[in-house]
Design an enzyme around this catalytic site. Structure first.
Site, PDB file in Angstrom:
ATOM      1  N   ASP A 137       0.867  -1.179   0.000  1.00 52.08           N
ATOM      2  CA  ASP A 137       0.000   0.000   0.000  1.00 52.08           C
ATOM      3  C   ASP A 137       0.903   1.227   0.000  1.00 52.08           C
ATOM      4  OD1 ASP A 137      -1.818   2.163   0.789  1.00 52.08           O
ATOM      5  OD2 ASP A 137      -3.209   0.575   1.362  1.00 52.08           O
ATOM      6  N   ASP A 157      -9.155  -0.385  -3.859  1.00 55.61           N
ATOM      7  CA  ASP A 157     -10.374   0.419  -3.924  1.00 55.61           C
ATOM      8  C   ASP A 157     -10.549   1.109  -5.268  1.00 55.61           C
ATOM      9  OD1 ASP A 157      -8.359   2.284  -3.850  1.00 55.61           O
ATOM     10  OD2 ASP A 157      -9.110   3.380  -2.108  1.00 55.61           O
ATOM     11  N   CYS A 194     -16.234   4.351  -2.202  1.00 58.52           N
ATOM     12  CA  CYS A 194     -16.685   4.640  -0.844  1.00 58.52           C
ATOM     13  C   CYS A 194     -16.328   6.043  -0.391  1.00 58.52           C
ATOM     14  CB  CYS A 194     -16.136   3.595   0.126  1.00 58.52           C
ATOM     15  SG  CYS A 194     -14.358   3.639   0.355  1.00 58.52           S
ATOM     16  N   CYS A 244     -12.704  17.734  -6.106  1.00 60.91           N
ATOM     17  CA  CYS A 244     -14.047  17.179  -5.922  1.00 60.91           C
ATOM     18  C   CYS A 244     -14.332  17.192  -4.432  1.00 60.91           C
ATOM     19  CB  CYS A 244     -14.130  15.777  -6.520  1.00 60.91           C
ATOM     20  SG  CYS A 244     -12.951  14.613  -5.813  1.00 60.91           S
TER      21      CYS A 244
END
Length: 362
Positions: A58, A126, A183, A324
């Site tokens: 990650d 994700d 999510c 955003c």
């Protein structure tokens, strides 16, 4: 091994596990893609089960917004690499096993060594780029992949085993060609992420155990488990191997892996963006979102219009900063504009939620 008999007693007592199964788990290697909600939910159970070697990959860092569902972390971990923070917690949980933290993004350059060095891969990613990269690599390198996805109140889990069943592209032939909320944008129920992650850990353990026990285990190969937590409606959908699948119908050596797109160099911290003197902020949310609140002076150009071919006009001396709500759609917009030749484009890291300055309404 420290206290191994006592540690695994409740598990090895199961007829499906036994001493032979426990030894097999101790000799196994599991790769977890992502230390987000799914990774944080699955990893403690894998470590607790005595998986001999666990690798976590990650490239992200811990943020306060993660703590609602990423239960391996605490407030003190904010700003730390997720892989390292997760590895530290797992080592404290089980000193019998090896834990490796890889603070990189999974890509076509490192994926072969990672997949070939492990027996099972947990997909805790994700984004579609990484999921399809992992799905194709599972077929190419012959490693079972435990797929998971959670958005809002809905969860999905399945197993893609290249030796026995269909692959990801038998279910989804290609990534969506339009933006799909995840999510960070649509929200997610934390306990549901934990439920899906626990099921992923269960599937990985069942695959590793194989036929060592007295009873056969049947992982979710060729079956997609789905749950809508709003009414707890759970069902399983059959997935069939497609004869013309663009991935698993081909010889593994002929599979060309897609590139997982990186946002390295495109993101700009909100504190740094707030100090820019010549900047044009482009709010790529929908008009109703922009009207509720936005950065003063920002222009509204929704991502849907950017994807349709519309581009902003930026002065030569200006930096174009798109944003955003949380930074997810902004990454898509920034990559799109960069591909169109806009050299000065940046994505506001963390989106409007991270903006430290004033906001205005339409």
């Amino acid at each position: 091994m420290k206290h191994s008999l006592e540690r695994y007693a409740r598990q090895s007592r199961l007829p499906e596990v036994g001493d032979a199964g426990q030894r097999r788990l101790a000799a196994s290697r599991v790769l977890c893609i992502g230390a987000g909600g799914l990774g944080c939910g699955a990893l403690p159970y894998l470590a607790g089960a005595g998986i001999g070697r666990i690798t976590i990959i990650d490239d992200d860092q811990v943020e306060i917004s993660n703590l609602q569902r990423q239960v391996l972390f605490s407030e003190a971990d904010e700003g730390r690499p997720k892989a390292e923070a997760a590895a530290e917690r797992l080592r404290a949980l089980n000193g019998d096993i090896e834990i490796e933290a890889v603070t990189q993004r999974l890509d076509s350059g490192n994926i072969q060594a990672l997949f070939e060095g492990h027996d099972v891969v947990i997909d805790g990613s994700d984004n579609f780029d990484t999921k399809f990269l992992a799905g194709d690599a599972a077929v190419k390198f012959g490693v079972p992949l435990v797929y998971g996805s959670v958005v809002g109140f809905e969860a999905q889990v399945t197993v893609f085993d290249p030796d026995q069943g269909p692959c990801l592209r038998c279910l989804f032939p290609s990534p969506p060609d339009t933006w799909v909320p995840n999510c960070a944008e649509n929200g997610v129920l934390g306990p549901l992420v934990g439920m899906a992650a626990s099921l992923q850990a269960t599937q990985a353990i069942e695959i590793l155990l194989g036929e060592t026990g007295n009873q056969a285990l049947s992982p979710l190969i060729g079956r997609l488990w789905m749950l809508d937590a709003r009414d707890m409606d759970s069902r399983t959908l059959a997935i069939h191997k497609q004869p013309a699948c663009p991935c698993c119908s081909r010889p593994p050596e002929s599979i060309a892996l897609p590139r997982a797109e990186s946002s390295a160099g495109l993101n700009i911290p909100a504190t740094e963006a707030a100090q820019l003197e010549t900047v044009q902020f482009i709010d790529i949310r929908e008009p109703d979102e922009w009207a509720r609140e936005h950065i003063p002076g920002a222009r509204n150009l929704p991502l849907s219009q950017l994807l349709a071919g519309e581009t902003p006009t930026i002065k030569k001396d200006e930096v174009c900063v798109v944003y955003c709500a949380q930074g997810v759609r902004g990454e898509t917009a920034a990559r799109l504009l960069a591909e169109q030749g806009l050299d000065s484009v940046k994505n506001l890291s963390g989106g409007l939620a991270a903006w430290p300055g004033p906001r205005e309404q339409a």
